[in-house]
Design an enzyme around this catalytic site. Structure first.
Site, PDB file in Angstrom:
ATOM      1  N   GLU A  37       0.868  -1.167   0.000  1.00 52.54           N
ATOM      2  CA  GLU A  37       0.000   0.000   0.000  1.00 52.54           C
ATOM      3  C   GLU A  37       0.912   1.226   0.000  1.00 52.54           C
ATOM      4  O   GLU A  37       1.798   1.334   0.853  1.00 52.54           O
ATOM      5  CB  GLU A  37      -0.889   0.011   1.255  1.00 52.54           C
ATOM      6  CG  GLU A  37      -1.831   1.195   1.225  1.00 52.54           C
ATOM      7  CD  GLU A  37      -2.728   1.304   2.459  1.00 52.54           C
ATOM      8  OE1 GLU A  37      -2.680   0.434   3.328  1.00 52.54           O
ATOM      9  OE2 GLU A  37      -3.465   2.308   2.511  1.00 52.54           O
ATOM     10  N   ARG A 262       5.062 -12.549   9.945  1.00 54.11           N
ATOM     11  CA  ARG A 262       5.846 -11.388   9.554  1.00 54.11           C
ATOM     12  C   ARG A 262       7.195 -11.375  10.264  1.00 54.11           C
ATOM     13  O   ARG A 262       7.391 -12.021  11.282  1.00 54.11           O
ATOM     14  CB  ARG A 262       5.100 -10.078   9.771  1.00 54.11           C
ATOM     15  CG  ARG A 262       4.347  -9.894  11.047  1.00 54.11           C
ATOM     16  CD  ARG A 262       3.796  -8.450  11.164  1.00 54.11           C
ATOM     17  NE  ARG A 262       2.827  -8.085  10.139  1.00 54.11           N
ATOM     18  CZ  ARG A 262       2.846  -6.917   9.478  1.00 54.11           C
ATOM     19  NH1 ARG A 262       3.769  -6.013   9.727  1.00 54.11           N
ATOM     20  NH2 ARG A 262       1.941  -6.639   8.581  1.00 54.11           N
ATOM     21  N   LYS A 272       4.343   1.017   9.706  1.00 52.95           N
ATOM     22  CA  LYS A 272       4.498   2.282   8.981  1.00 52.95           C
ATOM     23  C   LYS A 272       3.918   3.447   9.779  1.00 52.95           C
ATOM     24  O   LYS A 272       4.416   4.557   9.696  1.00 52.95           O
ATOM     25  CB  LYS A 272       3.812   2.186   7.613  1.00 52.95           C
ATOM     26  CG  LYS A 272       4.697   1.531   6.565  1.00 52.95           C
ATOM     27  CD  LYS A 272       4.019   1.493   5.221  1.00 52.95           C
ATOM     28  CE  LYS A 272       3.120   0.304   5.107  1.00 52.95           C
ATOM     29  NZ  LYS A 272       2.527   0.123   3.792  1.00 52.95           N
TER      30      LYS A 272
HETATM   31  P1  ATP Z   1       2.954  -2.099   8.188  1.00 54.33           P
HETATM   32  O1  ATP Z   1       2.321  -3.043   9.150  1.00 54.33           O
HETATM   33  O2  ATP Z   1       4.404  -1.927   8.361  1.00 54.33           O
HETATM   34  O3  ATP Z   1       2.244  -0.791   8.103  1.00 54.33           O
HETATM   35  P2  ATP Z   1       1.617  -3.228   5.994  1.00 54.33           P
HETATM   36  O4  ATP Z   1       1.394  -4.671   6.125  1.00 54.33           O
HETATM   37  O5  ATP Z   1       0.457  -2.343   6.263  1.00 54.33           O
HETATM   38  O6  ATP Z   1       2.888  -2.822   6.809  1.00 54.33           O
HETATM   39  P3  ATP Z   1       1.647  -3.230   3.154  1.00 54.33           P
HETATM   40  O7  ATP Z   1       2.085  -2.163   2.242  1.00 54.33           O
HETATM   41  O8  ATP Z   1       0.218  -3.570   3.206  1.00 54.33           O
HETATM   42  O9  ATP Z   1       2.179  -2.853   4.597  1.00 54.33           O
HETATM   43  O10 ATP Z   1       2.528  -4.528   2.929  1.00 54.33           O
HETATM   44  C1  ATP Z   1       2.822  -5.079   1.670  1.00 54.33           C
HETATM   45  C2  ATP Z   1       3.174  -6.519   1.880  1.00 54.33           C
HETATM   46  O11 ATP Z   1       4.278  -6.632   2.765  1.00 54.33           O
HETATM   47  C3  ATP Z   1       2.020  -7.263   2.520  1.00 54.33           C
HETATM   48  O12 ATP Z   1       1.838  -8.486   1.826  1.00 54.33           O
HETATM   49  C4  ATP Z   1       2.463  -7.489   3.921  1.00 54.33           C
HETATM   50  O13 ATP Z   1       1.920  -8.670   4.427  1.00 54.33           O
HETATM   51  C5  ATP Z   1       3.989  -7.547   3.795  1.00 54.33           C
HETATM   52  N1  ATP Z   1       4.638  -7.167   5.043  1.00 54.33           N
HETATM   53  C6  ATP Z   1       4.471  -6.026   5.736  1.00 54.33           C
HETATM   54  N2  ATP Z   1       5.199  -6.038   6.875  1.00 54.33           N
HETATM   55  C7  ATP Z   1       5.865  -7.221   6.899  1.00 54.33           C
HETATM   56  C8  ATP Z   1       6.774  -7.845   7.804  1.00 54.33           C
HETATM   57  N3  ATP Z   1       7.159  -7.251   8.922  1.00 54.33           N
HETATM   58  N4  ATP Z   1       7.246  -9.073   7.486  1.00 54.33           N
HETATM   59  C9  ATP Z   1       6.882  -9.669   6.349  1.00 54.33           C
HETATM   60  N5  ATP Z   1       6.025  -9.150   5.455  1.00 54.33           N
HETATM   61  C10 ATP Z   1       5.508  -7.941   5.716  1.00 54.33           C
HETATM   62 MG    MG Z   2      -1.366  -3.374   5.065  1.00 57.42          MG
END
Ligand code: ATP
Ligand code: MG
Length: 564
Positions: A37, A262, A272
């Site tokens: 995102e 994760r 984020k």
């Molecule tokens: P955050 O929790 O840091 O805000 P998010 O999951 O909202 O991250 P996205 O942009 O939706 O961020 O993530 C894109 C991809 O990266 C998703 O498939 C998510 O599952 C993966 N992802 C995000 N954080 C991690 C992590 N710590 N370890 C592994 N994969 C991750």
């Molecule tokens: Mg997300």
């Protein structure tokens, strides 16, 4: 059609992929996607997801798309899109011509929504957000049906069209899936598919004032792109029934969602939202602050894509939550830097040394090895003269027993140069040591005594007349706690910020071969660690170096103790 071959499975996701290839699911294709995102910069956790998705595609001769999951215009910006593209590329992955945006599918998603209304599987709901929450029930109690649940298809179509046409204000109505308000899975209790949001979108501008939710977007986008394995993190496990429900209700191609745990790292925050807060409140200088575990911060700090990819491969993939030791990340980094970095001499906290028996005007060019790990990297010349700098902490006037470096009357080796003995300590009016007067032994040129006498220490040094002045920035963890979220009552993670995470040293002395160093170049400063030229603040006239990582490998040391 089937071009993928089963491969030795090294983790549970690859086992699933193998099984699907064996049973001919998805025509034996392997097609994954990385779906960020664009509401912030990528971090090391995303790197894990990137390496899994692109790595599986690579291993099976398949494809991996980059898809922006851009359904929330309020939080998304072009700046983030650009940075994500740059970071995934920098990590070394290629989506070829498959750069997609969920917003490209807004038209199709709208048609899908109409289709579900026509099938009696979706309805327009006039409940306020508070009423929706109230009727939702809890984990132990079922929810209650919305009073608008039984609207006719015609009325639903009419209202949904008017939602789209902009007739209603934000939050006035939603489109909801008609599933089961008594489901034990809260996600299945008539979840929202569309919300009214009068906001301009970075890509679709003002074309839309209703936006699909993540849940109504993700699976359908996977389906449209022909994704075979939709790999995401564990928090989406409870959303999988809904992912499946939408696709089945629509009767369209159905990819398979697989969840993994994760990445968590000690001393590191990955959300984020919190990274935003660190930037906004000025706790760091920006998303690319070298203390941030964002990919741009790590790049600026001197991390290499190879080191990050290697780290991601070695931590493995599992379903169980775990926390990886930060020292393991640094271990992977050192392994890579050790191979590629030139050795140089630099003095961070200079102490002047005058060799009283060395001719005033003389300069010698001494041979220094560029990388003992790799003979092909050759040697270079380092100038030596009467006035030198050594590291302040390499001298003690009154040394304790275990201090083997320079002290009054003691002999040490200067790397690649000569043995020297300290004869005299010069102090200023405040009793501060400002200079050492030493003598060198011309017979020890190159660093060995012909009479076989030994010294207990070898020091790095820089010739004063030839030295390059630089600023050097030393870093420590941004947080003092392994789990930065573990804050005292009533405080948040910022209570755990490390006040000593950045130390700026000016007036550092570098050997002159570093004068050509370019942005991003990596070096080992002997005995001090790995360093790189700062890509933002460094200029040829005023070089700035970041310490990427020290030389002390805490992870390797802990492993060695464990083995004993
Ligand atoms: P955050 O929790 O840091 O805000 P998010 O999951 O909202 O991250 P996205 O942009 O939706 O961020 O993530 C894109 C991809 O990266 C998703 O498939 C998510 O599952 C993966 N992802 C995000 N954080 C991690 C992590 N710590 N370890 C592994 N994969 C991750
Ligand atoms: Mg997300």
């Amino acid at each position: 059609m089937s071009d993928a071959e089963p491969r030795p499975s090294t983790d549970f996701i690859r086992s699933i992929v193998n099984e699907d290839i064996r049973t001919g699911k998805g025509d034996g294709r392997v097609h994954t996607r990385f779906p960020p995102e664009p509401n912030g910069y990528l971090h090391i956790g995303h790197a894990k997801s990137i390496c899994i998705n692109f790595g599986i595609a690579r291993d099976y001769g398949g494809k991996c798309n980059l898809r922006f999951d851009d359904t929330n215009p309020v939080k998304e910006e072009q700046e983030y899109i650009d940075s994500i593209i740059e970071d995934v590329r920098w990590l070394g992955f290629d989506w070829e011509d498959r750069l997609f945006y969920a917003s490209d599918y807004f038209g199709t998603l709208y048609e899908y929504a109409v289709k579900l209304i026509e099938k009696g599987k979706a309805f327009v709901c006039d409940q306020t957000p508070d009423e929706v929450r109230e009727c939702r029930g809890t984990l132990t109690e079922p929810g209650r049906n919305s009073p608008y649940r039984d609207r006719s298809v015609e009325e639903n179509i009419d209202l949904f069209e008017r939602m789209r046409a902009g007739e209603f204000p934000n939050g006035a109505r939603t489109l909801r899936a008609k599933i089961d308000m008594a489901s034990p899975n809260l996600n299945m209790r008539d979840p929202v598919m569309y919300r009214i949001l009068h906001a301009s979108h970075p890509r679709t501008g003002d074309k839309w004032c209703i936006y699909p939710t993540y849940d109504f977007t993700h699976g359908q986008s996977d389906s449209i792109e022909g994704i075979t394995h939709s790999i995401c993190t564990m928090e989406f496990e409870d959303h999988r029934p809904l992912y499946d429900w939408h696709l089945d209700a629509l009767g369209i191609y159905h990819p398979r969602q697989i969840e993994f745990a994760r990445l968590n790292l000690t001393y590191t925050l990955m959300s984020k939202r919190r990274l935003h807060q660190l930037v906004k409140d000025g706790h760091v200088t920006g998303w690319d602050d070298p203390r941030m575990l964002t990919l741009c911060g790590m790049r600026r700090r001197g991390y290499t894509p190879e080191a990050i990819r290697n780290f991601c491969d070695r931590i493995g993939v599992a379903k169980a939550d775990s926390v990886v030791d930060f020292s393991f990340l640094e271990h992977c980094l050192r392994e890579d830097l050790n191979r590629r970095a030139w050795r140089m001499m630099a003095v961070l906290r200079p102490l002047k040394v005058v060799l009283t028996n060395y001719p005033e005007e003389k300069t010698e060019e001494l041979d220094a090895v560029n990388n003992p790990e790799d003979e092909a990297m050759g040697t270079r010349k380092v100038p030596f003269s009467r006035v030198l700098y050594i590291e302040r902490e390499d001298f003690m006037e009154d040394p304790p027993k275990k201090f083997y470096r320079l002290a009054p009357g003691r002999e040490v080796r200067l790397r690649y140069a000569y043995f020297i003995i300290c004869d005299e300590v010069v102090k200023d009016a405040n009793e501060e040591i400002v200079e050492l007067r030493c003598t060198y032994d011309p017979a020890t040129r190159g660093g060995d005594a012909p009479d076989g006498r030994k010294v207990k220490a070898t020091l790095h040094w820089v010739s004063a007349e030839h030295a390059l002045d630089a600023e050097v920035r030393l870093y420590d963890h941004l947080f003092t706690k392994e789990n930065p979220d573990e804050a005292p009552k009533g405080q948040d993670f910022t209570a755990n910020l490390n006040p000593d995470s950045l130390e700026v040293l000016s007036g550092c002395k570098l050997e002159p071969s570093l004068s050509g160093a370019k942005s991003g170049d990596l070096y080992q400063f002997e005995r001090l660690g790995y360093f790189c030229v700062d890509s933002k603040d460094s200029t040829p006239a005023q070089p700035v170096f970041n310490r990427t990582v020290t030389l002390k490998d805490a992870w390797a040391k802990a492993q060695a103790i464990e083995r004993k």
